[in-house]
Design an enzyme around this catalytic site. Structure first.
Site, short mmCIF file in Angstrom:
data_model
loop_
_atom_site.label_atom_id
_atom_site.label_comp_id
_atom_site.label_asym_id
_atom_site.label_seq_id
_atom_site.Cartn_x
_atom_site.Cartn_y
_atom_site.Cartn_z
N ASP A 271 0.82 -1.21 0.00
CA ASP A 271 0.00 0.00 0.00
C ASP A 271 0.85 1.26 0.00
OD1 ASP A 271 0.92 -0.23 2.67
OD2 ASP A 271 -0.96 -1.11 3.33
N ASN B 282 -7.73 -3.24 14.53
CA ASN B 282 -9.08 -3.63 14.12
C ASN B 282 -9.07 -4.83 13.18
OD1 ASN B 282 -8.09 -2.50 11.77
ND2 ASN B 282 -9.63 -0.88 11.61
#
EC number: 3.5.99.6
Length: 234
Positions: free
Chosen positions: A62, A128
């Protein structure tokens, strides 16, 4: 999944380096690379090693939208500082965070991934359960895409920026399907703040609410955890 519980990041990086060396000796030619704090010791050991990447291609997970090589917080800058300047690869690919046409950039990157199937993928994991920048709710069949970063991810990354307001709100990330296409996946997680995500990844339901839980469906996943990150596993 195979799980290694280690005492610290140096020990974890040593385990990862041994696995990488074995894979390179076995013909691995494409590495999928990650950024963040989890692989830092791994990259240090690689820099100090005798490994040669002149015939190896790398692809990164990314990149932040809006940041380029001149920014200290861009992932291309991170990779050059922590690996590429010392250990150059045959080719190294990252998404272009400064692309004016983000959709075209995601298509370009998907083509690169199709042309260079990943043999060995390094991952971290978010609090998360995100992998890459695939936040909860990301589809398991997703390809490279534009991501609106979750508030928890922005908060976690703020420590890397002088001004928390400067943390990018978007990124271009490999999709989960891209990640799952790797032949071998090594995920590193350290610290108590990762314990809930690791428990959900290993022992929870396979659900898009916990992106990393999809790794239960992969045939060759290795988790390298310190005792804190592994502390909630049964």
């Amino acid at each position: 999944m195979k799980i290694h519980v280690v005492n610290n990041q140096v020990e974890g990086a040593t385990v990862a380096l041994d696995i990488l060396r074995e894979k390179l000796n076995g013909g691995t030619k494409v590495l999928g690379l990650a950024t963040g704090s989890s692989p830092l010791e791994f990259y240090r050991l690689i820099r100090e090693s005798d490994l040669d990447f002149s015939d190896v291609t790398s692809v990164n997970l990314d990149e932040y939208v809006g940041l380029g090589e001149e920014s200290d917080q861009s992932y291309i800058h991170f990779m050059k500082e922590n690996l590429f300047n010392t250990k150059p690869f045959k080719q190294s690919y990252l998404p272009n965070g400064l692309a004016t046409d983000v959709v075209a950039e995601t298509e370009r990157y998907n083509k690169i991934l199709a042309e260079h199937p990943v043999d060995f993928q390094i991952l971290g994991i978010g609090r998360n359960g995100h992998i890459g920048f695939n936040e909860p709710g990301a589809p398991f069949d997703g390809q490279t895409h534009l991501v609106e970063l979750a508030p928890s991810t922005i908060e976690a990354n703020a420590r890397f920026f002088d001004n928390p307001e400067d943390v990018p709100k978007q990124a271009i990330s490999m999709g989960i399907a891209n990640i799952m296409a790797a032949k071998t996946i090594v995920l590193m997680a350290y610290g108590q703040e990762k314990a809930d995500a690791i428990k959900a990844t290993v022992e929870g339901a396979v659900t898009e609410d916990v992106p990393a839980s999809v790794l239960q469906n992969h045939d060759n996943v290795i988790l390298i955890l310190d005792q804190a990150a592994a502390s909630k596993l049964v």
